[in-house]
Design an enzyme around this catalytic site. Sequence first.
Site, PDB file in Angstrom:
ATOM      1  CD  GLU A 290      -2.504   1.207   2.750  1.00 42.16           C
ATOM      2  OE1 GLU A 290      -3.475   1.973   2.890  1.00 42.16           O
ATOM      3  OE2 GLU A 290      -2.086   0.460   3.659  1.00 42.16           O
ATOM      4  CE  LYS A 354      -8.740   1.482   2.996  1.00 37.75           C
ATOM      5  NZ  LYS A 354      -7.740   1.815   4.035  1.00 37.75           N
ATOM      6  CB  CYS A 407      -5.322  -0.819   4.403  1.00 40.53           C
ATOM      7  SG  CYS A 407      -4.875  -0.565   6.132  1.00 40.53           S
TER       8      CYS A 407
END
Length: 533
Positions: A290, A354, A407
């Site tokens: 990430e 995301k 994540c």
Amino acid sequence: MERLAGRIMLLWGLPRIALAVLAGAIGALALPPFNIFAALFISFTLLVWLMDGSTGSADGGVFTKFRSSFLLGWLFGFGYFVAGLWWLGNALLVDADEFAWALPLAVLGLPAFLALFYGLATLLAGFLWSDGFGRLAALAAAFGLVEWLRGFVLTGFPWNTIGYGAMPIPLMMQSSAVLGIFGVTVLAVFVFSAPALIGTRKGMGVGLALAALLFCVHLGFGAWRLAGADAALASASSNASIVRIVQPLIDQSRKLDDAERSAIFEEHLALSSLPPQNGGKRPDVIVWPETSVPFILTDNPDALSRIADVLQDGQILITGAVRSEEAGPGSATRYYNSIYVVDSQGQIISASDKVHLVPYGEYVPYEDFLRYLGIGDAIAMPGGFTAASTRSLLTLPSGLSFYPLICYEAIFPEEFSSDLERAKALLNVTNDGWFGATPGPYQHFQQARLRAVETGLPLIRAANTGISASVDPFGRIGNGLAYNQKGVIDSTLSGNFIPHWNNSARQNNFWLIIAVMVAIAAISRAGFKIGKN
């Protein structure tokens, strides 16, 4: 045991409070990296006996009857979440001068909030509490329900759901393919609570037998499923893609230093260009963690050229990066926590943003409402991210497709879109370097592994400081890098295993288990009331 149970039931005041908190804290030992699942037998046995001793007569008012039950659950939850989540405070110490003031909020404030859910669980269980094994069913149904609620209320945070404590190894993970994490939680609470019956005797024979049966089925199903795992995956092509996972081990303080950006980028490239491991084939796909690219990639054509220099013909780089988007004249630039797919010509050929952002870590929830109240500016987050409205599948020129999870998106078991059916693997990129050498990275990794078991897809996981690994659809680690280890791993992408149960079926199974447990508790409660009369 009867004497011990009696003494615990009669506890009052500070000793009762201390034991409730301690019971919850003991339960956290079942979580990674300790994985002492037997600790939950102690934890929930103590909770049942404390519930047995809750004040308030059966004929009292609602407030009188259930106030102590709620407080008991809150204390239990506070102990569990402080012991299981204290490491969150480490993220605030990376830039201590700026954020150390918020340390109590992370270490005590968040657990105090999450404990409200467990207070609700014991409150609900109290309505169907009795003196037989039915009270275990009431507690199991209530905990399953509130853990499910914890998955989406106020954006959701189902971290360390109780069921994870029942699944420390692949043998014990397979039940989640049928029941999901919340269904496993219901049955796990019933089993973990069963020893309490030894101290109170009534319903002991039936309750212990049922708990033993559930535990044996849990293990037996896992053994049966793993016995056929290799055969189920044997259909995977012998020329399956080789994936290199890069674990660069970049200290978080360096990532925040603008002067280190170029060096960090070159370290990623150097690891990516290492020769194949053990004389094997060159990797087809290289995966960085990430936000590995320490600048806006689209604003740096030289960086794309450097990637093209390192990649061999046909190789693909998948990297976490920050994506910027101009919102229009007079509007602030939007930033997205993203994944880019870059080919060997240095072209960005696919991307995904995301969807589920971290509250107060990546954005301020309900910001418009807070601004309406006049406090938005006080808690505004400079450089915060914008959430994507939809998740995009990452499809490579070879036809290989990854379902991206950035994540902590990997901790949400019920947020998969229909694109999951077209994916060949899960891809989880993360940066757990914020949390240092604490239980956090180990807990995060376990939860990501469970998503592989539930979906029947292999998992490719790249983490900045660890734990990076390739995981097959049965939760088994094929190759990995330990926490705080720098390097790369080259793995053949495992085949997928189409499970008999999809997410909808798991949800139905969860609600069926809840209904059965409520029915058992209600029948037991009715018999208890008749017996008292």
